[in-house]
Write an enzyme that holds these catalytic residues in place. Structure first.
Site, PDB file in Angstrom:
ATOM      1  N   ASP A  13     -11.172   2.479   3.413  1.00  0.00           N
ATOM      2  CA  ASP A  13     -11.486   1.049   3.273  1.00  0.00           C
ATOM      3  C   ASP A  13     -12.983   0.832   3.001  1.00  0.00           C
ATOM      4  O   ASP A  13     -13.378  -0.257   2.587  1.00  0.00           O
ATOM      5  CB  ASP A  13     -11.148   0.312   4.577  1.00  0.00           C
ATOM      6  CG  ASP A  13      -9.784  -0.345   4.555  1.00  0.00           C
ATOM      7  OD1 ASP A  13      -9.403  -0.866   3.497  1.00  0.00           O
ATOM      8  OD2 ASP A  13      -9.121  -0.343   5.609  1.00  0.00           O
ATOM      9  N   GLN A  35      -4.860  -1.631   9.317  1.00  0.00           N
ATOM     10  CA  GLN A  35      -4.745  -2.965   8.714  1.00  0.00           C
ATOM     11  C   GLN A  35      -5.378  -4.013   9.628  1.00  0.00           C
ATOM     12  O   GLN A  35      -5.104  -4.065  10.824  1.00  0.00           O
ATOM     13  CB  GLN A  35      -3.261  -3.275   8.451  1.00  0.00           C
ATOM     14  CG  GLN A  35      -3.013  -4.570   7.711  1.00  0.00           C
ATOM     15  CD  GLN A  35      -3.576  -4.591   6.285  1.00  0.00           C
ATOM     16  OE1 GLN A  35      -3.645  -3.568   5.615  1.00  0.00           O
ATOM     17  NE2 GLN A  35      -4.004  -5.752   5.835  1.00  0.00           N
ATOM     18  N   LYS A  62       0.847  -1.203   0.000  1.00  0.00           N
ATOM     19  CA  LYS A  62       0.000   0.000   0.000  1.00  0.00           C
ATOM     20  C   LYS A  62       0.882   1.253   0.000  1.00  0.00           C
ATOM     21  O   LYS A  62       0.600   2.226  -0.705  1.00  0.00           O
ATOM     22  CB  LYS A  62      -0.948  -0.021   1.210  1.00  0.00           C
ATOM     23  CG  LYS A  62      -2.074  -1.042   1.037  1.00  0.00           C
ATOM     24  CD  LYS A  62      -2.868  -1.320   2.303  1.00  0.00           C
ATOM     25  CE  LYS A  62      -3.824  -2.479   2.042  1.00  0.00           C
ATOM     26  NZ  LYS A  62      -4.584  -2.913   3.220  1.00  0.00           N
TER      27      LYS A  62
HETATM   28  N1  GUN Z   1      -6.878  -6.985   5.791  1.00  0.00           N
HETATM   29  C1  GUN Z   1      -7.128  -7.742   4.701  1.00  0.00           C
HETATM   30  N2  GUN Z   1      -7.707  -7.003   3.741  1.00  0.00           N
HETATM   31  C2  GUN Z   1      -7.821  -5.751   4.227  1.00  0.00           C
HETATM   32  C3  GUN Z   1      -8.316  -4.531   3.690  1.00  0.00           C
HETATM   33  O1  GUN Z   1      -8.808  -4.452   2.562  1.00  0.00           O
HETATM   34  N3  GUN Z   1      -8.230  -3.448   4.507  1.00  0.00           N
HETATM   35  C4  GUN Z   1      -7.726  -3.508   5.766  1.00  0.00           C
HETATM   36  N4  GUN Z   1      -7.715  -2.386   6.491  1.00  0.00           N
HETATM   37  N5  GUN Z   1      -7.257  -4.624   6.288  1.00  0.00           N
HETATM   38  C5  GUN Z   1      -7.300  -5.737   5.518  1.00  0.00           C
END
Ligand code: GUN
Length: 290
Positions: free
Chosen positions: A120, A97, A53
């Site tokens: 998200d 996350q 990211k």
């Molecule tokens: N963990 C696995 N996929 C995601 C996601 O799309 N966003 C976040 N914040 N955590 C994750």
């Protein structure tokens, strides 16, 4: 006839390049977009996701702020950080996350993020907005699948009126996916672990979306000839090799189009996160509503 392979890497690159260009224009107006990424603990998978990211931010030209907190961080400490970032004028998007360590209530953390910075699309306000067709942030994986459908096969996939079967009902993928496909005027069925006659249900699908989490579960017996098959699964098989929920080699022989794993849905998730960051930045500065 063998299926067209939907190239998620290529399409995600297109999305990122479009954003890169738009971000450069914002920079000329003196606007810089900032994503704050919070990671709690040492989960190796999460570390890889967070690194990717941050790399995507760098590529597009966003600033990223990184908070790597120890496993023993308390819920209150994490909530304090989220509130601080909510209030900061120089932060556009906040991403915590998941999964979080067991002693932290994920729901409480999601609810604490400002819906305007919830890139998200997990906050109940954004989920509710999607449900009633209002503007808001949409969960990145389902939003990415819509882009894959619209941008592949020379733009010839017409979702409207099609039978869409989604296998899986998670809050992050299955449920928002069903709402997005409804928005595109598909006829939507959400199947799950308790669904009876799953094979027959899946075989009805013009567009089949597998988000189950079981390696290779969707064999050719689940797929109608010529169907578009989207594989959301990220699993490891007995040899430790990355594979999806769809038995790719046999299903590609009868599907009309199919996404591979890796290189299908996965890259789109980050591209759509980057898109949400852009929208957050523009919206917060009141240039336009998302
Ligand atoms: N963990 C696995 N996929 C995601 C996601 O799309 N966003 C976040 N914040 N955590 C994750």
């Amino acid at each position: 006839m063998s299926a067209e392979i939907i190239d998620g890497k290529l399409i995600s690159q297109q999305v990122k390049d479009e954003l890169k260009e738009k971000t450069l224009k914002l920079k000329e107006e003196g606007i810089e977009i900032t994503l704050a990424v919070i990671l709690v603990g040492e989960d190796p998978g999460s570390k890889v996701y967070v690194r990717n990211k941050k790399k995507a931010c760098e590529y597009i030209g966003y600033r990223s702020l990184s908070y790597e907190l120890p496993e023993e961080t308390t819920q209150e400490e994490l909530l304090d950080l989220v509130r601080e970032l909510n209030d900061r004028e120089d932060v556009d998007g906040i991403l915590v996350q998941m999964p979080l360590p067991a002693h932290i209530d994920e729901k409480a953390v999601i609810n604490a993020i400002s819906p305007f910075k919830d890139v998200d699309g997990f906050h109940p306000e954004n989920v509710g907005a999607l449900c009633i067709g209002e503007k808001g942030f949409v969960s990145c994986t389902p939003a990415g699948i819509i882009q894959l459908l619209k941008r592949s096969c020379d733009g010839k996939i017409d979702i409207s009126g099609k039978e869409c079967v989604i296998v899986g009902r998670s809050n992050i993928v299955g449920k928002p996916m069903s709402l997005l496909m409804l928005r595109e005027n598909a006829t939507v069925t959400v199947a799950h672990s308790k669904t009876k006659n799953l094979k027959e249900v899946c075989k009805r699908a013009d567009i089949l979306i597998a988000a189950i989490g079981k390696a290779g579960m969707i064999t050719k017996d689940y797929v109608k000839e010529g169907a578009i098959v989207i594989d959301v699964g990220i699993n490891r098989n007995a040899d430790g090799k990355l594979c999806g929920d769809v038995a790719f080699d046999e299903v590609k022989e009868i599907a009309g189009a199919i996404t591979p794993v890796p290189g299908g849905v996965g890259p789109m998730t980050i591209a759509m996160l980057m898109n949400n960051c852009y929208e957050a930045g523009v919206m917060r500065r009141n240039k336009q509503a998302i």
